[in-house]
Motif scaffolding. Sequence first.
Motif, PDB file in Angstrom:
ATOM      1  N   ALA A  25      -3.681   9.760   9.936  1.00  0.00           N
ATOM      2  CA  ALA A  25      -4.896  10.156  10.647  1.00  0.00           C
ATOM      3  C   ALA A  25      -4.996   9.606  12.066  1.00  0.00           C
ATOM      4  N   GLY A  26      -4.653   8.332  12.233  1.00  0.00           N
ATOM      5  CA  GLY A  26      -4.843   7.688  13.542  1.00  0.00           C
ATOM      6  C   GLY A  26      -4.269   8.491  14.702  1.00  0.00           C
ATOM      7  N   PRO A  27      -2.966   8.834  14.647  1.00  0.00           N
ATOM      8  CA  PRO A  27      -2.373   9.586  15.758  1.00  0.00           C
ATOM      9  C   PRO A  27      -3.028  10.957  15.971  1.00  0.00           C
ATOM     10  N   GLN A  28      -3.487  11.597  14.875  1.00  0.00           N
ATOM     11  CA  GLN A  28      -4.167  12.911  14.992  1.00  0.00           C
ATOM     12  C   GLN A  28      -5.465  12.753  15.776  1.00  0.00           C
ATOM     13  N   ILE A  29      -6.222  11.716  15.436  1.00  0.00           N
ATOM     14  CA  ILE A  29      -7.509  11.484  16.095  1.00  0.00           C
ATOM     15  C   ILE A  29      -7.282  11.153  17.563  1.00  0.00           C
ATOM     16  N   GLU A  30      -6.246  10.380  17.825  1.00  0.00           N
ATOM     17  CA  GLU A  30      -5.922  10.023  19.210  1.00  0.00           C
ATOM     18  C   GLU A  30      -5.583  11.282  20.023  1.00  0.00           C
ATOM     19  N   LYS A  31      -4.823  12.188  19.419  1.00  0.00           N
ATOM     20  CA  LYS A  31      -4.435  13.432  20.108  1.00  0.00           C
ATOM     21  C   LYS A  31      -5.655  14.287  20.405  1.00  0.00           C
TER      22      LYS A  31
ATOM     23  N   GLY B 134       3.267  -0.579  11.993  1.00  0.00           N
ATOM     24  CA  GLY B 134       2.955  -0.188  10.610  1.00  0.00           C
ATOM     25  C   GLY B 134       3.620  -1.143   9.616  1.00  0.00           C
ATOM     26  N   ASP B 135       3.268  -0.980   8.337  1.00  0.00           N
ATOM     27  CA  ASP B 135       3.819  -1.853   7.299  1.00  0.00           C
ATOM     28  C   ASP B 135       5.335  -1.685   7.205  1.00  0.00           C
ATOM     29  N   CYS B 136       6.043  -2.802   7.079  1.00  0.00           N
ATOM     30  CA  CYS B 136       7.501  -2.712   6.991  1.00  0.00           C
ATOM     31  C   CYS B 136       8.076  -3.962   6.330  1.00  0.00           C
TER      32      CYS B 136
ATOM     33  N   GLY C 201      -0.636  -4.673  13.718  1.00  0.00           N
ATOM     34  CA  GLY C 201      -1.130  -3.826  12.616  1.00  0.00           C
ATOM     35  C   GLY C 201      -1.043  -2.361  13.033  1.00  0.00           C
ATOM     36  N   GLY C 202      -1.192  -1.470  12.066  1.00  0.00           N
ATOM     37  CA  GLY C 202      -0.981  -0.031  12.320  1.00  0.00           C
ATOM     38  C   GLY C 202      -1.797   0.551  13.462  1.00  0.00           C
ATOM     39  N   VAL C 203      -3.053   0.138  13.611  1.00  0.00           N
ATOM     40  CA  VAL C 203      -3.925   0.721  14.638  1.00  0.00           C
ATOM     41  C   VAL C 203      -3.585   0.180  16.041  1.00  0.00           C
ATOM     42  N   ALA C 204      -2.714  -0.835  16.102  1.00  0.00           N
ATOM     43  CA  ALA C 204      -2.289  -1.363  17.408  1.00  0.00           C
ATOM     44  C   ALA C 204      -1.587  -0.284  18.228  1.00  0.00           C
ATOM     45  N   ALA C 205      -1.138   0.781  17.563  1.00  0.00           N
ATOM     46  CA  ALA C 205      -0.475   1.880  18.286  1.00  0.00           C
ATOM     47  C   ALA C 205      -1.471   2.669  19.143  1.00  0.00           C
ATOM     48  N   ASN C 206      -2.766   2.448  18.939  1.00  0.00           N
ATOM     49  CA  ASN C 206      -3.776   3.252  19.639  1.00  0.00           C
ATOM     50  C   ASN C 206      -3.898   2.851  21.113  1.00  0.00           C
ATOM     51  N   ARG C 207      -3.722   3.823  22.016  1.00  0.00           N
ATOM     52  CA  ARG C 207      -3.691   3.522  23.460  1.00  0.00           C
ATOM     53  C   ARG C 207      -5.047   3.103  23.995  1.00  0.00           C
TER      54      ARG C 207
ATOM     55  N   LEU D 252     -11.066  -0.631  10.840  1.00  0.00           N
ATOM     56  CA  LEU D 252     -10.909   0.384  11.881  1.00  0.00           C
ATOM     57  C   LEU D 252      -9.975   1.506  11.394  1.00  0.00           C
ATOM     58  N   GLY D 253      -8.910   1.123  10.690  1.00  0.00           N
ATOM     59  CA  GLY D 253      -8.006   2.129  10.111  1.00  0.00           C
ATOM     60  C   GLY D 253      -8.733   3.006   9.097  1.00  0.00           C
ATOM     61  N   ASN D 254      -9.590   2.374   8.264  1.00  0.00           N
ATOM     62  CA  ASN D 254     -10.392   3.148   7.287  1.00  0.00           C
ATOM     63  C   ASN D 254     -11.293   4.135   7.992  1.00  0.00           C
TER      64      ASN D 254
ATOM     65  N   ALA E  29       0.831  -1.209   0.000  1.00  0.00           N
ATOM     66  CA  ALA E  29       0.000   0.000   0.000  1.00  0.00           C
ATOM     67  C   ALA E  29       0.867   1.260   0.000  1.00  0.00           C
ATOM     68  N   HIS E  30       0.901   1.974   1.125  1.00  0.00           N
ATOM     69  CA  HIS E  30       1.608   3.270   1.161  1.00  0.00           C
ATOM     70  C   HIS E  30       3.116   3.163   1.376  1.00  0.00           C
ATOM     71  N   THR E  31       3.573   2.002   1.873  1.00  0.00           N
ATOM     72  CA  THR E  31       4.983   1.889   2.260  1.00  0.00           C
ATOM     73  C   THR E  31       5.773   1.012   1.297  1.00  0.00           C
TER      74      THR E  31
ATOM     75  N   TYR F 132     -10.903   5.722  10.795  1.00  0.00           N
ATOM     76  CA  TYR F 132     -10.151   6.911  11.210  1.00  0.00           C
ATOM     77  C   TYR F 132      -9.668   7.713   9.991  1.00  0.00           C
ATOM     78  N   ASP F 133      -9.169   7.003   8.985  1.00  0.00           N
ATOM     79  CA  ASP F 133      -8.611   7.697   7.811  1.00  0.00           C
ATOM     80  C   ASP F 133      -9.698   8.415   7.006  1.00  0.00           C
ATOM     81  N   MET F 134     -10.878   7.761   6.847  1.00  0.00           N
ATOM     82  CA  MET F 134     -11.946   8.381   6.056  1.00  0.00           C
ATOM     83  C   MET F 134     -12.555   9.561   6.801  1.00  0.00           C
TER      84      MET F 134
ATOM     85  N   VAL G 170      -5.345  -5.120  13.254  1.00  0.00           N
ATOM     86  CA  VAL G 170      -6.050  -3.871  12.933  1.00  0.00           C
ATOM     87  C   VAL G 170      -5.122  -2.957  12.133  1.00  0.00           C
ATOM     88  N   SER G 171      -5.539  -2.666  10.900  1.00  0.00           N
ATOM     89  CA  SER G 171      -4.675  -1.827  10.057  1.00  0.00           C
ATOM     90  C   SER G 171      -5.549  -1.111   9.046  1.00  0.00           C
ATOM     91  N   GLY G 172      -4.903  -0.482   8.051  1.00  0.00           N
ATOM     92  CA  GLY G 172      -5.684   0.144   6.994  1.00  0.00           C
ATOM     93  C   GLY G 172      -6.478  -0.909   6.217  1.00  0.00           C
ATOM     94  N   GLY G 173      -5.900  -2.088   6.059  1.00  0.00           N
ATOM     95  CA  GLY G 173      -6.522  -3.121   5.237  1.00  0.00           C
ATOM     96  C   GLY G 173      -7.282  -4.192   6.000  1.00  0.00           C
TER      97      GLY G 173
HETATM   98  P1  AMP Z   1      -1.028  -0.225   8.317  1.00  0.00           P
HETATM   99  O1  AMP Z   1      -2.047  -0.395   7.211  1.00  0.00           O
HETATM  100  O2  AMP Z   1      -0.763  -1.492   9.086  1.00  0.00           O
HETATM  101  O3  AMP Z   1       0.237   0.480   7.906  1.00  0.00           O
HETATM  102  O4  AMP Z   1      -1.710   0.774   9.375  1.00  0.00           O
HETATM  103  C1  AMP Z   1      -2.066   2.073   9.025  1.00  0.00           C
HETATM  104  C2  AMP Z   1      -3.313   2.467   9.791  1.00  0.00           C
HETATM  105  O5  AMP Z   1      -3.029   2.633  11.190  1.00  0.00           O
HETATM  106  C3  AMP Z   1      -3.881   3.790   9.310  1.00  0.00           C
HETATM  107  O6  AMP Z   1      -5.274   3.614   9.111  1.00  0.00           O
HETATM  108  C4  AMP Z   1      -3.584   4.755  10.471  1.00  0.00           C
HETATM  109  O7  AMP Z   1      -4.546   5.793  10.584  1.00  0.00           O
HETATM  110  C5  AMP Z   1      -3.677   3.812  11.656  1.00  0.00           C
HETATM  111  N1  AMP Z   1      -2.977   4.300  12.863  1.00  0.00           N
HETATM  112  C6  AMP Z   1      -1.661   4.574  13.007  1.00  0.00           C
HETATM  113  N2  AMP Z   1      -1.412   5.038  14.269  1.00  0.00           N
HETATM  114  C7  AMP Z   1      -2.600   5.042  14.924  1.00  0.00           C
HETATM  115  C8  AMP Z   1      -3.025   5.429  16.233  1.00  0.00           C
HETATM  116  N3  AMP Z   1      -2.156   5.896  17.136  1.00  0.00           N
HETATM  117  N4  AMP Z   1      -4.344   5.309  16.537  1.00  0.00           N
HETATM  118  C9  AMP Z   1      -5.236   4.839  15.631  1.00  0.00           C
HETATM  119  N5  AMP Z   1      -4.895   4.468  14.380  1.00  0.00           N
HETATM  120  C10 AMP Z   1      -3.601   4.554  14.030  1.00  0.00           C
END
Ligand code: AMP
Length: 331
Positions: free
Chosen positions: A174-180, A286-288, A254-260, A157-159, A10-12, A161-163, A131-134
Amino acid sequence: MYCLGIESTAHTFGASVVTDKGEILSDVRDVYHSAPGTGIHPREAAEHHSEVAAQVVAGSLTKAGIRASELDGVAVALGPGLGPCLRVGATIARSIATYFHLPLLSVNHAIGHIEIGSLTTGAKDPLVVLVSGGHTAIAAFSGGQWRIFGETEDITLGNLYDMFAREIHLPSPAGPQIEKLADKSRNFVPLPYVVKGNDVSYSGLLTASLAKLRSGATLEDVCYSMQEVSCAMLAEATERSLAYTRKQEILLTGGVAANRTLQSKLSEVAGLHDAVCHTVAQTYTGDCGAQIAWTGMLALRAGETTSPDEARVKPRWRLEDARISWRNESS
Ligand code: AMP
Ligand code: MG
């Protein structure tokens, strides 16, 4: 043994070298950012990946301190993901494997999130919350394959927040912004909570959250409430799956796992069932490339190689359809 892993779903665009002992020697990434108010444009993301690929792969080998000729295998994420993006990684991996006569390993991106999570947290036989974008999926390994116990019926769940962020032109990610923003409020505005059996549905929550904003609720209150409701829904579905499977570990990856908020709700669920909640460290949420390199190494050790002719991209490759020969129920 050394395995190079290439991620481009995807993005990475990422590349990493790992050893058979699970050491991550390098993990180099370059991320495509879409303009505020827009989502990932597949062709533009693929162009980005093509532009940075050589530099990222070379950087990853240099950082690991090895030459391409010293590799024992090349792994690539062939799906799920965006077709044009997947093809960049697949073409590069096939070329490296063919030129250096190396085994090619085909990796499912979602399995990559699970295996990097298991490697870095020490989780052995977890109930996985991916939990991620996909993805938004609850899965457990049973009968020789990953099985889905619950998932989203619509957007991830990622969608969500992103949408939401895209509609109101918040900068990405978007995720970290929404969390803040959510951290600044404790004022709950009622929003639809939709759990159907063991599945969740987030599209109504997205529509309702945007409607609340339009009718005058503050952005902070809506972010707080949307985050609370979306994470509570997933925690409920996870609790039911945990009670059913009787797993003793949860792996949040997955990316959203960063959410506290999500982390704290799932830890609470684990505590209620005498289970442990492992959360992947932020470096690997995140993707790597590392998630692909390590899963490729597991496949290589299990003799699961793919010929370059058969290594075609699979944009809709579901994780329960991936062949897993290196894991057993209590591995
Ligand atoms: P990935 O597809 O695994 O790279 O994950 C990306 C997704 O993780 C995106 O939808 C981001 O908005 C979301 N994301 C990243 N950090 C956070 C966070 N702290 N809280 C919620 N969602 C997050
Ligand atoms: Mg991902």
